[in-house]
Design an enzyme around this catalytic site. Structure first.
Site, short mmCIF file in Angstrom:
data_model
loop_
_atom_site.label_atom_id
_atom_site.label_comp_id
_atom_site.label_asym_id
_atom_site.label_seq_id
_atom_site.Cartn_x
_atom_site.Cartn_y
_atom_site.Cartn_z
N GLY A 188 26.07 48.23 -36.57
CA GLY A 188 26.64 48.75 -35.33
C GLY A 188 26.94 50.24 -35.43
N ARG A 189 27.46 50.80 -34.34
CA ARG A 189 27.73 52.23 -34.27
C ARG A 189 28.73 52.68 -35.35
NH1 ARG A 189 26.90 54.64 -28.85
NH2 ARG A 189 25.71 53.19 -27.57
N ALA A 224 43.63 45.66 -35.54
CA ALA A 224 43.93 46.72 -34.59
C ALA A 224 42.78 46.83 -33.60
CB ALA A 224 44.13 48.05 -35.31
N ASN A 264 42.19 49.40 -32.05
CA ASN A 264 41.72 50.77 -32.21
C ASN A 264 42.22 51.28 -33.55
OD1 ASN A 264 41.46 53.71 -32.00
ND2 ASN A 264 41.05 53.36 -29.84
N LYS A 268 29.32 49.60 -23.69
CA LYS A 268 30.46 48.78 -24.10
C LYS A 268 30.46 47.49 -23.29
CE LYS A 268 35.43 48.89 -24.99
NZ LYS A 268 35.25 48.31 -26.34
N HIS A 271 34.71 54.50 -21.35
CA HIS A 271 33.84 54.29 -22.50
C HIS A 271 32.37 54.45 -22.11
CE1 HIS A 271 37.44 52.48 -24.38
NE2 HIS A 271 36.86 52.80 -25.51
N HIS A 272 31.53 54.47 -23.12
CA HIS A 272 30.08 54.60 -22.94
C HIS A 272 29.51 53.42 -22.16
CE1 HIS A 272 29.59 51.62 -26.21
NE2 HIS A 272 30.64 52.23 -26.73
N THR A 283 37.02 43.55 -30.87
CA THR A 283 37.84 43.22 -29.70
C THR A 283 37.12 42.19 -28.82
OG1 THR A 283 36.90 45.05 -28.40
CG2 THR A 283 38.89 45.51 -29.69
N ALA A 333 38.61 45.16 -36.57
CA ALA A 333 38.68 46.07 -35.42
C ALA A 333 37.84 45.58 -34.25
CB ALA A 333 38.23 47.47 -35.83
#
Length: 257
Positions: free
Chosen positions: A11-12, A114, A116, A150, A146-147, A92, A90
């Site tokens: 992933g990114r 979290a 974030n 997402k 967001h981009h 979500t 992380a």
């Protein structure tokens, strides 16, 4: 040296983690979990696997920037398997079932969860709590950007900010959250907390918490300009978490906030 495994390595943020782990003298990239080909050069000796158990076995701590289905497999393996390793999560967009798995796994291993991993967002959550509690008559509106790629909305970060705002006013977020307005809907209710989403381009992440009253308003903003913000925050969290007792921790615990 702390051996760190990555779930979501293609992933990114996972891709950035591979680089950032190699530039930190206290940690070592030990394993990458992949569901397809890893288009990234990793250090010699790094385990590349599609098996969750092998990922855990090869790591002192696992950092997870994946998708809910993959996190579910990770949590299930920790609960049912023999490899009980600390987890920095992380991801979500969890379902209720996945949230319950997170809680159950945290009874067996230390988990830092979290929405974030940004240190700035951790401070923003504190500021939102203070402002929401102090300015009780102000309307709260949250906007996240967001981009275009997402997939979850609102963002986990925006929901966490909203939870802090609601909690500061002794409200249940599920009872007061509004995430869309259209048509003749009537005046805004006193307690509602709006959480709105914008999507476009390559925006890494921007969150604005506005508190509005007659004659004045305050807006608290956080803008992420690089995804390395999240990868470096996760590495800091992993170093802090690795020797902790079983339990569910937050980024605030890591920072002593």
């Amino acid at each position: 040296m702390i051996n760190v495994g990555i779930l979501g390595s293609t992933g990114r943020v996972g891709s950035l983690l591979i680089d950032d782990l190699q530039n930190d003298g206290q940690v070592k990239l030990s394993a990458c979990h992949v569901s397809n080909k890893l288009n990234k050069t990793v250090p010699q000796g790094t385990v590349v696997t599609n098996d969750i158990n092998t990922l855990l076995e090869s790591s002192d701590v696992v950092i997870d920037f994946s998708v809910p289905a993959a996190t579910e497999l990770l949590l299930t393996e920790v609960i049912e398997g023999k490899n009980k390793k600390p987890l920095v999560i992380a991801t979500t967009g969890f379902s209720k079932h996945q949230q319950n798995l997170l809680i159950e796994a945290s009874k067996l291993v230390p988990i830092l969860y979290a929405t974030n991993m940004s240190l700035g967002v951790a401070v923003l959550n504190k500021l939102v709590t203070l402002a929401s509690k102090t300015l009780k008559d102000f309307d709260i509106e949250i906007v996240e950007q967001h981009h275009r790629n997402k997939v979850d909305s609102p963002s986990g970060t925006a929901l966490t900010l909203a939870e802090h705002a609601a909690s500061a006013r002794d409200l249940n977020l599920d009872d007061v959250r509004v995430s869309g307005r259209d048509g003749i809907i009537g005046a805004r209710s006193k307690d509602e907390i709006a959480v709105m989403s914008l999507r476009g381009g390559d925006i890494v992440g921007r969150h604005t918490v506005g508190l509005y009253n007659d004659g004045e308003f305050i807006e608290l903003n956080h803008t992420a300009t690089s995804r390395n913000t999240f990868s470096k925050g996760a590495i800091k969290a992993a170093k802090w978490l690795v020797n902790k007792e079983a339990g569910l921790y937050s980024i605030n615990d890591c920072l002593g906030l």
